[in-house]
Scaffold this motif. Structure first.
Motif, PDB file in Angstrom:
ATOM      1  N   ALA A   1       0.828  -1.210   0.000  1.00 44.56           N
ATOM      2  CA  ALA A   1       0.000   0.000   0.000  1.00 44.56           C
ATOM      3  C   ALA A   1       0.857   1.253   0.000  1.00 44.56           C
ATOM      4  CB  ALA A   1      -0.929   0.004   1.220  1.00 44.56           C
ATOM      5  N   GLU A   2       2.152   1.112   0.365  1.00 46.06           N
ATOM      6  CA  GLU A   2       3.045   2.261   0.362  1.00 46.06           C
ATOM      7  C   GLU A   2       3.369   2.654  -1.077  1.00 46.06           C
ATOM      8  OE1 GLU A   2       6.221   2.422   3.383  1.00 46.06           O
ATOM      9  OE2 GLU A   2       5.713   0.338   3.767  1.00 46.06           O
TER      10      GLU A   2
ATOM     11  N   GLY B   1      -4.357   6.866  -6.103  1.00 45.10           N
ATOM     12  CA  GLY B   1      -5.460   6.621  -7.013  1.00 45.10           C
ATOM     13  C   GLY B   1      -6.739   6.286  -6.270  1.00 45.10           C
ATOM     14  N   THR B   2      -7.838   6.106  -7.004  1.00 43.76           N
ATOM     15  CA  THR B   2      -9.127   5.812  -6.373  1.00 43.76           C
ATOM     16  C   THR B   2      -9.164   4.398  -5.801  1.00 43.76           C
ATOM     17  OG1 THR B   2     -10.135   4.927  -8.409  1.00 43.76           O
ATOM     18  CG2 THR B   2     -10.258   7.323  -8.053  1.00 43.76           C
ATOM     19  N   LYS B   3      -8.362   3.479  -6.364  1.00 50.28           N
ATOM     20  CA  LYS B   3      -8.258   2.076  -5.944  1.00 50.28           C
ATOM     21  C   LYS B   3      -9.565   1.307  -6.124  1.00 50.28           C
ATOM     22  CE  LYS B   3      -4.524   3.220  -2.795  1.00 50.28           C
ATOM     23  NZ  LYS B   3      -3.984   3.226  -1.434  1.00 50.28           N
ATOM     24  N   ALA B   4     -10.443   1.818  -7.011  1.00 49.42           N
ATOM     25  CA  ALA B   4     -11.629   1.049  -7.389  1.00 49.42           C
ATOM     26  C   ALA B   4     -11.181  -0.233  -8.099  1.00 49.42           C
ATOM     27  CB  ALA B   4     -12.527   1.884  -8.297  1.00 49.42           C
ATOM     28  N   VAL B   5     -10.117  -0.108  -8.892  1.00 49.70           N
ATOM     29  CA  VAL B   5      -9.399  -1.264  -9.436  1.00 49.70           C
ATOM     30  C   VAL B   5      -7.961  -1.102  -8.966  1.00 49.70           C
ATOM     31  CG1 VAL B   5      -8.632  -2.469 -11.503  1.00 49.70           C
ATOM     32  CG2 VAL B   5     -10.890  -1.391 -11.458  1.00 49.70           C
ATOM     33  N   LYS B   6      -7.406  -2.144  -8.346  1.00 47.70           N
ATOM     34  CA  LYS B   6      -6.049  -1.996  -7.797  1.00 47.70           C
ATOM     35  C   LYS B   6      -5.201  -3.224  -8.079  1.00 47.70           C
ATOM     36  CE  LYS B   6      -7.584  -3.387  -3.130  1.00 47.70           C
ATOM     37  NZ  LYS B   6      -9.033  -3.366  -3.383  1.00 47.70           N
ATOM     38  N   PHE B   7      -3.900  -2.987  -8.162  1.00 43.52           N
ATOM     39  CA  PHE B   7      -2.935  -4.065  -8.340  1.00 43.52           C
ATOM     40  C   PHE B   7      -2.724  -4.796  -7.017  1.00 43.52           C
ATOM     41  CE2 PHE B   7      -1.647  -0.791 -11.446  1.00 43.52           C
ATOM     42  CZ  PHE B   7      -1.701  -1.531 -12.610  1.00 43.52           C
ATOM     43  N   THR B   8      -2.619  -6.109  -7.084  1.00 48.38           N
ATOM     44  CA  THR B   8      -2.324  -6.884  -5.881  1.00 48.38           C
ATOM     45  C   THR B   8      -1.008  -7.660  -5.993  1.00 48.38           C
ATOM     46  OG1 THR B   8      -3.610  -8.788  -6.672  1.00 48.38           O
ATOM     47  CG2 THR B   8      -4.776  -7.141  -5.326  1.00 48.38           C
TER      48      THR B   8
ATOM     49  N   ASP C   1     -13.052  -3.798  -7.557  1.00 47.29           N
ATOM     50  CA  ASP C   1     -14.044  -3.672  -6.487  1.00 47.29           C
ATOM     51  C   ASP C   1     -15.358  -3.073  -6.976  1.00 47.29           C
ATOM     52  OD1 ASP C   1     -12.337  -4.742  -4.602  1.00 47.29           O
ATOM     53  OD2 ASP C   1     -11.504  -2.803  -4.022  1.00 47.29           O
ATOM     54  N   LEU C   2     -15.410  -2.707  -8.254  1.00 40.82           N
ATOM     55  CA  LEU C   2     -16.649  -2.149  -8.805  1.00 40.82           C
ATOM     56  C   LEU C   2     -17.655  -3.270  -9.059  1.00 40.82           C
ATOM     57  CD1 LEU C   2     -15.055   0.353 -11.334  1.00 40.82           C
ATOM     58  CD2 LEU C   2     -16.105   0.903  -9.141  1.00 40.82           C
ATOM     59  N   PRO C   3     -18.959  -2.988  -8.963  1.00 42.38           N
ATOM     60  CA  PRO C   3     -19.972  -4.046  -9.141  1.00 42.38           C
ATOM     61  C   PRO C   3     -20.286  -4.349 -10.602  1.00 42.38           C
ATOM     62  CG  PRO C   3     -21.045  -1.980  -8.608  1.00 42.38           C
ATOM     63  CD  PRO C   3     -19.568  -1.706  -8.562  1.00 42.38           C
ATOM     64  N   HIS C   4     -19.380  -3.992 -11.494  1.00 43.76           N
ATOM     65  CA  HIS C   4     -19.630  -4.212 -12.914  1.00 43.76           C
ATOM     66  C   HIS C   4     -18.298  -4.379 -13.648  1.00 43.76           C
ATOM     67  CE1 HIS C   4     -18.354  -0.027 -13.486  1.00 43.76           C
ATOM     68  NE2 HIS C   4     -19.201   0.295 -12.506  1.00 43.76           N
ATOM     69  N   HIS C   5     -18.379  -4.856 -14.897  1.00 41.29           N
ATOM     70  CA  HIS C   5     -17.174  -4.963 -15.713  1.00 41.29           C
ATOM     71  C   HIS C   5     -16.635  -3.556 -15.996  1.00 41.29           C
ATOM     72  CE1 HIS C   5     -18.632  -8.963 -16.017  1.00 41.29           C
ATOM     73  NE2 HIS C   5     -17.873  -9.331 -17.039  1.00 41.29           N
ATOM     74  N   VAL C   6     -15.335  -3.456 -16.175  1.00 44.01           N
ATOM     75  CA  VAL C   6     -14.750  -2.142 -16.454  1.00 44.01           C
ATOM     76  C   VAL C   6     -13.625  -2.283 -17.477  1.00 44.01           C
ATOM     77  CG1 VAL C   6     -13.165  -2.318 -14.484  1.00 44.01           C
ATOM     78  CG2 VAL C   6     -13.687  -0.073 -15.441  1.00 44.01           C
TER      79      VAL C   6
ATOM     80  N   GLU D   1     -10.200   8.333 -15.170  1.00 46.54           N
ATOM     81  CA  GLU D   1      -9.633   8.541 -13.845  1.00 46.54           C
ATOM     82  C   GLU D   1      -8.597   7.464 -13.570  1.00 46.54           C
ATOM     83  OE1 GLU D   1     -12.499   8.183 -10.723  1.00 46.54           O
ATOM     84  OE2 GLU D   1     -13.214   6.229 -11.373  1.00 46.54           O
ATOM     85  N   THR D   2      -7.610   7.825 -12.764  1.00 46.29           N
ATOM     86  CA  THR D   2      -6.556   6.879 -12.401  1.00 46.29           C
ATOM     87  C   THR D   2      -7.040   6.005 -11.254  1.00 46.29           C
ATOM     88  OG1 THR D   2      -4.794   8.359 -13.114  1.00 46.29           O
ATOM     89  CG2 THR D   2      -4.201   6.642 -11.530  1.00 46.29           C
ATOM     90  N   PHE D   3      -7.100   4.688 -11.498  1.00 42.73           N
ATOM     91  CA  PHE D   3      -7.500   3.753 -10.451  1.00 42.73           C
ATOM     92  C   PHE D   3      -6.370   3.514  -9.452  1.00 42.73           C
ATOM     93  CE2 PHE D   3     -10.498   1.771 -13.753  1.00 42.73           C
ATOM     94  CZ  PHE D   3     -11.568   2.528 -13.312  1.00 42.73           C
ATOM     95  N   HIS D   4      -5.178   3.252  -9.985  1.00 38.03           N
ATOM     96  CA  HIS D   4      -4.082   2.849  -9.089  1.00 38.03           C
ATOM     97  C   HIS D   4      -2.747   3.163  -9.749  1.00 38.03           C
ATOM     98  CE1 HIS D   4      -2.789  -0.469  -5.982  1.00 38.03           C
ATOM     99  NE2 HIS D   4      -2.675   0.753  -5.498  1.00 38.03           N
ATOM    100  N   THR D   5      -1.875   3.813  -9.012  1.00 37.75           N
ATOM    101  CA  THR D   5      -0.488   4.039  -9.425  1.00 37.75           C
ATOM    102  C   THR D   5       0.403   3.518  -8.319  1.00 37.75           C
ATOM    103  OG1 THR D   5      -1.052   6.028 -10.684  1.00 37.75           O
ATOM    104  CG2 THR D   5       1.245   5.762 -10.041  1.00 37.75           C
TER     105      THR D   5
END
Length: 414
Positions: free
Chosen positions: A259-260, A264-271, A304-309, A371-375
């Motif tokens: 997480a460091e 980004g919004t982290k609606a979609v995030k890298f794991t 984490d969104l309730p739909h395809h993106v 929008e940027t989900f995750h950087t």
């Protein structure tokens, strides 16, 4: 002996953090609690702790570190935006700061009025400001909107004007935070050139905070590495940057995304991210590879969104000095990926990795185009090992042959 233009002596900055106790309360409960004794616990947090260093006149110093290390707090203390809890600062020159978009500007005043306001704050006479006025306007590119109130400017326009004012009104000390990341690539290049000019040609002092390690090594002769509010290391910019990137590798070689250093919004995030080689249709996960090997990156994301993106992903590779080498980006290959809700893995395959032996670092980015989900910075580290690519007994060396390996054949022609 010349005195330092800045002396930072045992600076500490403490913040008080509140921890609310108990369950969620309604608005009525909150109003009632105003008349009751507080149940919240408070904790002292030292954003800076016993920080000391000197800056010589004409020196360019980079301040680097992970998110939360205390970099921006240090610049705010130096700029007198917030006072230190303890310690003292001795400044022997006029100081201009560019910390956040709009800082030091009055939103109701026009661009023209803000130029004169900032010059006055720096202690300049009107005649001095007028002599620099045309250069400021030309560099910022906001001539058409010069008599428009600043509140109608975009963030990019405000940034361009703020940088031009700070650079051309000739303060002895120029303090710049990561704010330049807001600008477009062309303006960033323009700013880097101007910073080099005011430092090397005009002898002004620069303090620069940036996550762009190439900018730090190109502009700064010295760097300071902060970690949890303390100075971890200071020395030549190249040495400190290399130490910072190697330090980051202890978080990144596993492939698990921390997480460091993420935003980004982290609606979609890298794991997770992995490097692999394919041999005889078998995938083998590795942290080191040979020059010119066929490899791929395997990236796992959580939607984490309730739909395809529809998702665009960028994998950017840097060398161990922070130079950006190349980016793999499905936006430019026009191959958007549709991610379903939950966890999903995507693969990017390279036919021929052209890197010479060294350590390399990877940044990750994903977006839907709006929008940027995750950087994630320093998401992964890998090594390219020495290998005899042409089977000639000769090994390419990064210090002699540049950054990349390019396949080539030679023949004599008439």
């Amino acid at each position: 002996m010349m005195k330092p233009i800045l002396e930072i002596q045992n600076i500490g900055k403490r913040f008080t953090i509140g921890h609310e106790q108990g369950p969620y309360l309604s608005f009525r409960d909150k109003i009632t609690d105003l008349f009751k004794a507080s149940k919240s616990k408070k904790e002292n947090f030292w954003a800076l702790d016993d920080v000391s260093f000197d800056v010589q006149p004409g020196e360019a110093v980079g301040i680097i570190g992970r998110n939360g290390a205390g970099k921006s707090t240090l610049l705010k203390v130096l700029s007198k935006i917030t006072p230190p809890t303890r310690g003292r600062i001795i400044s022997r020159g006029r100081m201009a700061s560019l910390l956040e978009v709009g800082t030091g500007f009055h939103q109701e005043l026009t661009g023209r009025e803000n130029i004169f306001l900032n010059g006055s704050i720096l202690g300049m006479r009107k005649k001095e400001i007028v002599s620099k006025f045309d250069e400021i306007v030309d560099f910022s590119g906001v001539e058409q909107f010069l008599d428009t109130p600043l509140k109608h400017y975009s963030s990019g326009m405000q940034l361009r004007l703020a940088f031009a004012v700070a650079a051309f009104l000739e303060p002895e000390i120029l303090i710049i935070d990561e704010v330049l990341a807001v600008g477009d690539a062309e303006f960033q290049k323009k700013c880097m050139g101007k910073m080099n000019e005011v430092n090397k040609a005009e002898g002004r002092t620069i303090l620069l905070v940036s996550h762009d390690m190439a900018a730090i090594t190109n502009i700064c002769s010295r760097a300071i590495l902060l970690e949890k509010g303390n100075i971890k290391m200071q020395g030549s910019a190249s040495d400190v940057v290399q130490q910072y990137l190697l330090q980051a590798s202890k978080y990144t070689s596993s492939g698990i995304i921390s997480a460091e250093n993420a935003s980004g919004t982290k609606a979609v995030k890298f794991t997770e991210i992995k490097l692999f080689q394919s041999e005889n249709a078998e995938k083998r996960y590795v942290n080191s590879i040979a020059t010119s090997g066929n490899v791929g990156f395997e990236v796992t994301l959580e939607n984490d969104l309730p739909h395809h993106v529809k998702t665009y992903i960028a994998i950017t590779v840097f060398d161990n000095r922070g130079n950006k080498l190349f980016t793999l980006d499905n936006l430019y290959t026009n191959q958007p990926l549709t991610l379903h809700t939950g966890r999903q893995t995507v693969v990017c395959v390279l036919q021929d990795l052209p890197l010479l032996p060294s350590h390399y670092f990877v940044n990750l980015w994903c977006s839907d185009g709006y929008e940027t989900f995750h950087t994630v910075e320093n998401a992964f580290k890998f090594e390219v090992e020495k290998s005899d690519v042409f089977q000639t007994g000769k090994i390419h060396n990064i210090n002699q042959h540049g950054f990349f390996f390019v396949r080539n054949e030679w023949s004599a022609v008439n």
